[in-house]
Design a protein around this motif. Structure first.
Motif, PDB file in Angstrom:
ATOM      1  N   MET A   1      -8.911  -1.335   7.280  1.00 54.41           N
ATOM      2  CA  MET A   1      -9.264  -0.289   6.311  1.00 54.41           C
ATOM      3  C   MET A   1      -8.578  -0.534   4.979  1.00 54.41           C
ATOM      4  SD  MET A   1      -9.009   3.249   8.452  1.00 54.41           S
ATOM      5  CE  MET A   1      -7.613   2.747   9.446  1.00 54.41           C
ATOM      6  N   LYS A   2      -9.234  -0.130   3.920  1.00 54.27           N
ATOM      7  CA  LYS A   2      -8.611  -0.093   2.603  1.00 54.27           C
ATOM      8  C   LYS A   2      -8.211   1.358   2.343  1.00 54.27           C
ATOM      9  CE  LYS A   2     -11.155  -3.997   0.649  1.00 54.27           C
ATOM     10  NZ  LYS A   2     -12.105  -4.445  -0.407  1.00 54.27           N
ATOM     11  N   ILE A   3      -6.911   1.581   2.318  1.00 53.70           N
ATOM     12  CA  ILE A   3      -6.397   2.950   2.260  1.00 53.70           C
ATOM     13  C   ILE A   3      -5.752   3.244   0.904  1.00 53.70           C
ATOM     14  CG2 ILE A   3      -4.738   4.571   3.279  1.00 53.70           C
ATOM     15  CD1 ILE A   3      -4.997   2.991   5.898  1.00 53.70           C
ATOM     16  N   ALA A   4      -6.176   4.326   0.292  1.00 53.49           N
ATOM     17  CA  ALA A   4      -5.518   4.824  -0.919  1.00 53.49           C
ATOM     18  C   ALA A   4      -4.387   5.749  -0.462  1.00 53.49           C
ATOM     19  CB  ALA A   4      -6.503   5.580  -1.785  1.00 53.49           C
ATOM     20  N   TYR A   5      -3.159   5.357  -0.748  1.00 55.17           N
ATOM     21  CA  TYR A   5      -1.986   6.099  -0.254  1.00 55.17           C
ATOM     22  C   TYR A   5      -1.516   7.057  -1.335  1.00 55.17           C
ATOM     23  CZ  TYR A   5       2.016   6.571   2.925  1.00 55.17           C
ATOM     24  OH  TYR A   5       2.942   7.033   3.825  1.00 55.17           O
ATOM     25  N   LEU A   6      -1.736   8.340  -1.063  1.00 52.41           N
ATOM     26  CA  LEU A   6      -1.525   9.380  -2.077  1.00 52.41           C
ATOM     27  C   LEU A   6      -0.164  10.052  -1.886  1.00 52.41           C
ATOM     28  CD1 LEU A   6      -3.402  10.695  -4.328  1.00 52.41           C
ATOM     29  CD2 LEU A   6      -3.754  12.516  -2.688  1.00 52.41           C
ATOM     30  N   ALA A   7       0.769   9.738  -2.758  1.00 53.44           N
ATOM     31  CA  ALA A   7       2.102  10.353  -2.672  1.00 53.44           C
ATOM     32  C   ALA A   7       2.666  10.510  -4.074  1.00 53.44           C
ATOM     33  CB  ALA A   7       3.038   9.495  -1.819  1.00 53.44           C
ATOM     34  N   LEU A   8       3.150  11.709  -4.373  1.00 56.43           N
ATOM     35  CA  LEU A   8       3.690  12.004  -5.693  1.00 56.43           C
ATOM     36  C   LEU A   8       4.967  11.221  -5.960  1.00 56.43           C
ATOM     37  CD1 LEU A   8       3.604  13.743  -8.286  1.00 56.43           C
ATOM     38  CD2 LEU A   8       4.848  15.510  -7.038  1.00 56.43           C
ATOM     39  N   ASN A   9       5.861  11.167  -4.946  1.00 52.88           N
ATOM     40  CA  ASN A   9       7.122  10.433  -5.076  1.00 52.88           C
ATOM     41  C   ASN A   9       6.920   8.973  -4.684  1.00 52.88           C
ATOM     42  OD1 ASN A   9       8.578  12.784  -5.842  1.00 52.88           O
ATOM     43  ND2 ASN A   9       8.634  13.413  -3.701  1.00 52.88           N
ATOM     44  N   ASP A  10       7.942   8.176  -4.900  1.00 55.46           N
ATOM     45  CA  ASP A  10       7.876   6.757  -4.588  1.00 55.46           C
ATOM     46  C   ASP A  10       7.760   6.563  -3.074  1.00 55.46           C
ATOM     47  OD1 ASP A  10       8.085   4.063  -4.331  1.00 55.46           O
ATOM     48  OD2 ASP A  10      10.015   3.859  -5.345  1.00 55.46           O
ATOM     49  N   PRO A  11       6.638   6.057  -2.585  1.00 57.25           N
ATOM     50  CA  PRO A  11       6.459   5.907  -1.139  1.00 57.25           C
ATOM     51  C   PRO A  11       7.359   4.845  -0.522  1.00 57.25           C
ATOM     52  CG  PRO A  11       4.628   4.931  -2.311  1.00 57.25           C
ATOM     53  CD  PRO A  11       5.455   5.625  -3.336  1.00 57.25           C
ATOM     54  N   LEU A  12       7.963   4.000  -1.348  1.00 57.25           N
ATOM     55  CA  LEU A  12       8.866   2.967  -0.846  1.00 57.25           C
ATOM     56  C   LEU A  12      10.322   3.414  -0.853  1.00 57.25           C
ATOM     57  CD1 LEU A  12       7.248  -0.189  -2.491  1.00 57.25           C
ATOM     58  CD2 LEU A  12       6.899   0.732  -0.194  1.00 57.25           C
ATOM     59  N   ASP A  13      10.547   4.644  -1.269  1.00 60.20           N
ATOM     60  CA  ASP A  13      11.892   5.215  -1.270  1.00 60.20           C
ATOM     61  C   ASP A  13      12.133   5.881   0.082  1.00 60.20           C
ATOM     62  OD1 ASP A  13      14.277   6.502  -1.659  1.00 60.20           O
ATOM     63  OD2 ASP A  13      13.704   7.504  -3.514  1.00 60.20           O
ATOM     64  N   LYS A  14      13.102   5.369   0.823  1.00 59.92           N
ATOM     65  CA  LYS A  14      13.363   5.892   2.165  1.00 59.92           C
ATOM     66  C   LYS A  14      13.975   7.286   2.147  1.00 59.92           C
ATOM     67  CE  LYS A  14      13.925   1.364   4.295  1.00 59.92           C
ATOM     68  NZ  LYS A  14      14.837   0.440   5.001  1.00 59.92           N
ATOM     69  N   ARG A  15      14.319   7.784   0.967  1.00 62.65           N
ATOM     70  CA  ARG A  15      14.851   9.147   0.880  1.00 62.65           C
ATOM     71  C   ARG A  15      13.722  10.175   0.748  1.00 62.65           C
ATOM     72  NH1 ARG A  15      18.602   8.033  -4.210  1.00 62.65           N
ATOM     73  NH2 ARG A  15      16.626   7.016  -4.728  1.00 62.65           N
TER      74      ARG A  15
END
Length: 391
Positions: A1-15
């Motif tokens: 699948m080609k997924i659009a990952y919708l997140a306001l904050n940095d999705p690569l930030d583990k916090r």
């Protein structure tokens, strides 16, 4: 699948969202999906100043708290940014973790998979300090955004029945849109199975209170458990407090405090592994929890979780399998009696260690969650016409 990952904050930030946003994305990628991160989106200065001013005015005039992160204005702005990014490429679906604000004003014909651990209705009426003095308008905004996000979604994935039932009951969402899939352990490396027995070399009963919020996670009860074990049961137990600092008047020679561990830091992660390898029980008598993520992490190391029957916790911790959920009203003495009984019975304790690890392997890992995600997509999303936009 080609997924659009919708997140306001940095999705690569583990916090962000205790690392859940990060680990969901990684799980989807490992399962062969192409994940394109649309966030983070940083609000402009004018919006930030406006929201701060609204919060300050509400605090001064009404002595209540305006919660800026649930603002309709913020939702409107972020939707504009995400709509632009969605037009740049073709996607099969939108994956939106904890994204009620991001979805609120979003206009799209793509199917939306909304992932969260609780509804706004549950959160705002739960024992979370940020909602204690919430301004009435914030509650209206929060519920409105949640309603829009749920209605707009093709599928909604929760980690617990507790959360799923709220979507159906409080927001009148159709049962066939709501799915349950427990979250996994937010760790990068799955420990070797042999490590679960290393704790048996530690002859001092060692408890771990792993939390960032002393009060909400039941720190005072955990401290009472320590004292009960020592002075009532005659066990020279040890309590490791990690992630927060207890109030100054709470101290004991058998209590060790580690204020903070950053799993991104190599030395801190090594310390985390050492702790998880030597403790006998995770002790979190939580007052409010949507999903006990630390329970999943502890189970990866074969550490049973002793916790509370509240929120989405019982979906994670099954009595006699990977720990126990005690009643909300249970005092420290009840926790201490259970822990003492389990620890003294070596055979029963070792069985609990083994079944805790087994529950992690079979249910509480991100690979299992991503398999559930793919199944939901194939059976619910791919076979359905694209969701209509809500203007």
């Amino acid at each position: 699948m080609k997924i659009a990952y919708l997140a306001l904050n940095d999705p690569l930030d583990k916090r962000s969202w205790s690392g859940t946003t990060y680990y969901i994305a990684k799980a989807l990628q490992k399962n062969g999906n192409e994940v394109n991160f649309l966030g983070p989106v940083k609000p402009p200065k004018w919006l930030d100043k406006t929201l701060r001013a609204m919060a300050k005015a509400t605090r001064i005039i009404f002595r209540r708290e305006y919660i800026t992160k649930y603002s309709l204005l913020l939702s409107w702005y972020t939707a504009k940014q995400f709509n632009k990014k969605l037009k740049e490429r073709n996607y099969d679906c939108i994956c939106a973790p904890a994204a009620s604000v991001e979805l609120g004003f979003l206009k799209t014909n793509l199917p939306v998979i909304y992932i969260t651990d609780a509804t706004f209705e549950l959160m705002s009426n739960y024992d979370y300090s940020e909602f204690d003095k919430m301004f009435w308008f914030s509650k209206i905004e929060g519920n409105l955004l949640e309603k829009h996000a749920l209605k707009k979604s093709t599928a909604i994935i929760y980690p617990s029945t507790w959360a799923a039932e709220s979507a159906v009951k409080d927001y009148h969402i159709a049962n066939n849109k709501v799915f349950i899939a427990p979250f996994g352990a937010n760790i990068d490396l799955i420990p070797d199975r042999k490590i679960i027995y290393k704790k048996l070399e530690n002859k001092q009963l060692t408890l771990l209170f792993l939390a960032v919020d002393w009060e909400r996670k039941g720190g005072s009860i955990a401290f009472d458990v320590l004292k009960n074990l020592i002075y009532t049961h005659g066990i020279q137990a040890k309590l490791i407090v990690c992630g927060c600092v207890p109030p100054s008047h709470i101290a004991h020679p058998n209590m060790e405090v580690i204020p903070f561990l950053d799993k991104n830091n190599k030395d801190d992660y090594k310390k985390f592994v050492e702790i998880m390898s030597c403790v006998h029980f995770l002790l979190v008598p939580t007052r409010a929890d949507c999903s006990l993520l630390v329970g999943c992490e502890a189970n990866a190391y074969g550490v049973p979780a002793i916790t509370t029957e509240t929120g989405g916790v019982p979906e994670i911790v099954k009595d006699g399998i990977n720990g126990y959920c005690l009643p909300y009203s249970a005092p420290g003495s009840t926790y201490a009696a259970l822990i003492s009984e389990l620890f003294i019975n070596e055979e029963k304790y070792q069985q609990l260690v083994a079944s805790s690890r087994q529950r992690f392997e079979e249910h509480l890992n991100w690979q299992k969650w991503s398999e559930s995600f793919n199944e939901i997509y194939e059976n619910k999303v791919a076979k359905k016409e694209p969701a209509l936009s809500l203007n």
